[in-house]
Design an enzyme around this catalytic site. Structure first.
Site, PDB file in Angstrom:
ATOM      1  N   GLY A  42      13.814  59.567  56.198  1.00 37.69           N
ATOM      2  CA  GLY A  42      14.651  58.716  57.039  1.00 37.69           C
ATOM      3  C   GLY A  42      15.307  57.605  56.244  1.00 37.69           C
ATOM      4  O   GLY A  42      16.478  57.261  56.467  1.00 37.69           O
ATOM      5  N   LYS A  66      11.479  77.918  55.748  1.00 35.16           N
ATOM      6  CA  LYS A  66      10.953  76.594  55.395  1.00 35.16           C
ATOM      7  C   LYS A  66       9.438  76.561  55.526  1.00 35.16           C
ATOM      8  O   LYS A  66       8.739  75.986  54.675  1.00 35.16           O
ATOM      9  CB  LYS A  66      11.601  75.545  56.319  1.00 35.16           C
ATOM     10  CG  LYS A  66      11.150  74.114  56.102  1.00 35.16           C
ATOM     11  CD  LYS A  66      11.870  73.212  57.091  1.00 35.16           C
ATOM     12  CE  LYS A  66      11.437  71.766  56.958  1.00 35.16           C
ATOM     13  NZ  LYS A  66      12.138  70.891  57.929  1.00 35.16           N
TER      14      LYS A  66
END
Length: 297
Positions: free
Chosen positions: A14, A176
């Site tokens: 983030g 993933k």
């Protein structure tokens, strides 16, 4: 850059995305859970519009979810309470099952699944260290969400990051999962960077078997394309992210809860449902669970 970008989560990823979008002159709004983390972010990025209330996200064109997989249910409830109309929600979580949670809570919003090889970690002061050469793949959860996926990828590119789109979100997420389940637990247990797994043959042999097991589960679930080569993908990601420290390594080293249940635990659970044997994955799950129960030096 005229985009209004919401970011949920003030961890390493983030923070990396915050720094890139701010550098690109986007209107960035960051929501974090911890007031102390918010203070650190404002220390490093004085122009940041940040807070602990999801209300700050109203008016965002795109919201990027950078929280832990186990926090997705709470985040989904917070977003649902905002009654957003057109905002695209892009999930960059590890693990499996989070997109279904978001789809149930946000049935009218465009939902995007993301996978990224961007590398980042926060030091003891909370300052960012990153490798921004990785690529992010964005896929629509529903076919009608493809235009939103294309706009999200373009926003990432305008921020100076490598990004592409793909039409099959489930395949993106399982690829993933194959790589995360092979790399993250092993780097956490061996206390090493990603590249060390390829450099040390004994470690690579374990990662290779873990990746192959997860791929076989994906094929039985029919969420992974038959042509996917788990070993080639593993070698590629280890080279691309050689200097990275996995999030599980960081979490375990700092005595925090890891995402092993959402990553390795998901592979083992689903393997049981389809009758696939995953002894290496099961062993890694057991070892990380045991390590989580013990204080780290």
């Amino acid at each position: 850059m005229a985009d209004t970008i919401g970011i949920v989560g003030g961890g390493a990823l983030g923070t990396l995305l915050t720094s890139r979008f701010l550098a690109a002159k986007a209107d960035v709004r960051v929501v974090v859970r911890s007031p102390s983390r918010l203070e650190m972010l404002k220390r490093d990025y004085p122009a940041l519009r940040g807070g602990t209330d999801a209300e700050l996200l109203r008016g965002s064109d795109l919201v990027l979810l950078c929280v832990k997989a186990y926090d997705v249910p709470a985040v989904a409830r917070s977003l649902a309470a905002l009654d957003l109309r057109e905002t695209a929600i892009a999930s960059l979580q590890n693990g499996w099952g989070h997109m279904e949670i978001l789809a149930a809570a946000l049935p009218r919003l465009p939902l995007l699944a993301g996978a990224t090889s961007l590398g980042a970690y926060l030091d003891e002061r909370g300052s960012l260290h990153s490798d921004e050469d990785g690529r992010t793949l964005v896929a629509p959860w529903r076919p009608t969400d493809l235009p939103s996926a294309e706009r999200a990828a373009e926003a990432l590119r305008r921020a100076g990051l490598k990004a592409d789109t793909c039409s099959d979100a489930r395949a993106v997420l399982w690829r993933k999962l194959v790589l995360n389940s092979a790399v993250n637990p092993l780097t956490a247990l061996a206390r090493c960077t990603n590249g060390t797994l390829e450099a040390e043959p004994a470690l690579f042999a374990i990662a290779e078997r873990a990746a192959q097991e997860a791929a076989r589960v994906g094929w039985k679930l029919e969420v992974l394309e038959k042509g996917f080569d788990p070993v080639a993908a593993l070698r590629s990601v280890l080279r691309e992210t050689a200097g990275n420290r996995s999030s599980m390594l960081e979490d375990l080293g700092r005595g925090r809860r890891t995402e092993v249940e959402e990553i390795t635990g998901a592979v083992v659970r689903l393997a049981g449902e389809v009758g696939e044997s995953t002894p290496v994955q099961a062993a890694l799950l057991t070892l990380i669970r045991a390590a989580e129960r013990r204080p780290q030096n």
